[in-house]
Write an enzyme that holds these catalytic residues in place. Sequence first.
Site, short mmCIF file in Angstrom:
data_model
loop_
_atom_site.label_atom_id
_atom_site.label_comp_id
_atom_site.label_asym_id
_atom_site.label_seq_id
_atom_site.Cartn_x
_atom_site.Cartn_y
_atom_site.Cartn_z
N GLY A 15 0.75 -1.25 0.00
CA GLY A 15 0.00 0.00 0.00
C GLY A 15 0.79 1.30 0.00
NE ARG A 96 -7.93 -12.11 -5.87
CZ ARG A 96 -8.46 -13.32 -5.72
NH1 ARG A 96 -9.14 -13.87 -6.69
NH2 ARG A 96 -8.29 -13.98 -4.60
CG ASN A 112 -4.77 -0.94 -12.39
OD1 ASN A 112 -4.55 -1.15 -11.18
ND2 ASN A 112 -4.16 -1.61 -13.34
CG HIS A 114 0.81 -2.14 -15.32
ND1 HIS A 114 0.69 -3.36 -14.70
CD2 HIS A 114 1.75 -2.30 -16.29
CE1 HIS A 114 1.49 -4.23 -15.27
NE2 HIS A 114 2.16 -3.61 -16.23
CD GLU A 148 -10.37 -8.99 -20.49
OE1 GLU A 148 -9.46 -9.75 -20.12
OE2 GLU A 148 -11.55 -9.36 -20.59
CG ASP A 150 -2.31 -4.49 -16.11
OD1 ASP A 150 -2.74 -3.86 -15.13
OD2 ASP A 150 -1.61 -5.51 -16.01
CD GLN A 178 9.19 9.63 -11.57
OE1 GLN A 178 8.41 10.54 -11.88
NE2 GLN A 178 10.31 9.84 -10.88
C1 GRF Z 1 2.74 -1.06 -7.69
O1 GRF Z 1 3.94 -1.20 -8.38
C2 GRF Z 1 1.57 -0.98 -8.64
O2 GRF Z 1 1.87 -0.32 -9.83
C3 GRF Z 1 1.30 -2.44 -8.92
O3 GRF Z 1 1.49 -3.07 -7.68
C4 GRF Z 1 2.39 -2.31 -6.90
C5 GRF Z 1 1.69 -1.98 -5.62
O4 GRF Z 1 2.51 -1.31 -4.72
N1 GRF Z 1 -0.01 -2.61 -9.51
P1 GRF Z 1 1.90 -0.64 -3.43
O5 GRF Z 1 1.05 -1.72 -2.76
O6 GRF Z 1 1.11 0.54 -3.83
O7 GRF Z 1 3.10 -0.31 -2.58
#
Ligand code: GRF
Length: 228
Positions: A15, A96, A112, A114, A148, A150, A178
């Site tokens: 988190g 998920r 989301n 990624h 889906e 990403d 970033q």
């Molecule tokens: C991040 O790199 C996010 O982009 C990916 O999972 C990771 C989660 O990190 N989907 P955090 O739990 O926010 O520290």
Amino acid sequence: MADRITLGVLVSGRGTNLQAIIDACEQGTIDAKVAVVISDKADAYALERARKHGIAAVHVPVGKYGTPAYERADAEQLRILKEHGVQLVCMAGYMRKLGPRVLDAYPGAVMNIHPALLPSFPGAHGQPDALAYGVKISGCTVHFADAEFDQGPIIIQAAVPVVEGDDADTLAARILQQEHKIYLQAIQWFAEGRLRIEGRHVRVLDAEQPPAGQAIISPPLQIEERWP
Ligand code: GRF
């Protein structure tokens, strides 16, 4: 100043993105407040982070995609999001797929993040996959979510160089810095009502444009530029 929008954040793990969002809300960097955090994992540290800030933190177990348990979780997530008056759903390390109930209830209002430059390297291992492929530049993407993994329309991306000696952890840490910036910006644009989804494209109203000649070149050039 926009009205503060109410966020529901979906998480599965540590988190840090959630923390960046909570801190930005508390500091007034973004016009938002986190009303509820939902995790599919009971022991996600993100739930602890939420509780420390007096934010409702709920564990909703999710079964296998397409099973009755998964459908129950979809309905339960939606109930909780509505109960807390959530206007924008932010997936932040939520591993998920979202169910149809939540997606239908929040058209154009689920984001989301990624850790790769989509559409390259989708999935759960964006950073190691990019590294293994040998890319010289990677980065992160905030996008609107669909059913889906990403795949939804891209809102903002940040590029970072891959440097000699990087392993998946060092690259992930550089990307993460970033992530914490671009997620806040995407949320703020949403709060200001400045995002328009047009097919695969997201238009940011009154966006500043990056300098057209700007580039990240990795490794850097070692020839002199000679212009005619
Ligand atoms: C991040 O790199 C996010 O982009 C990916 O999972 C990771 C989660 O990190 N989907 P955090 O739990 O926010 O520290």
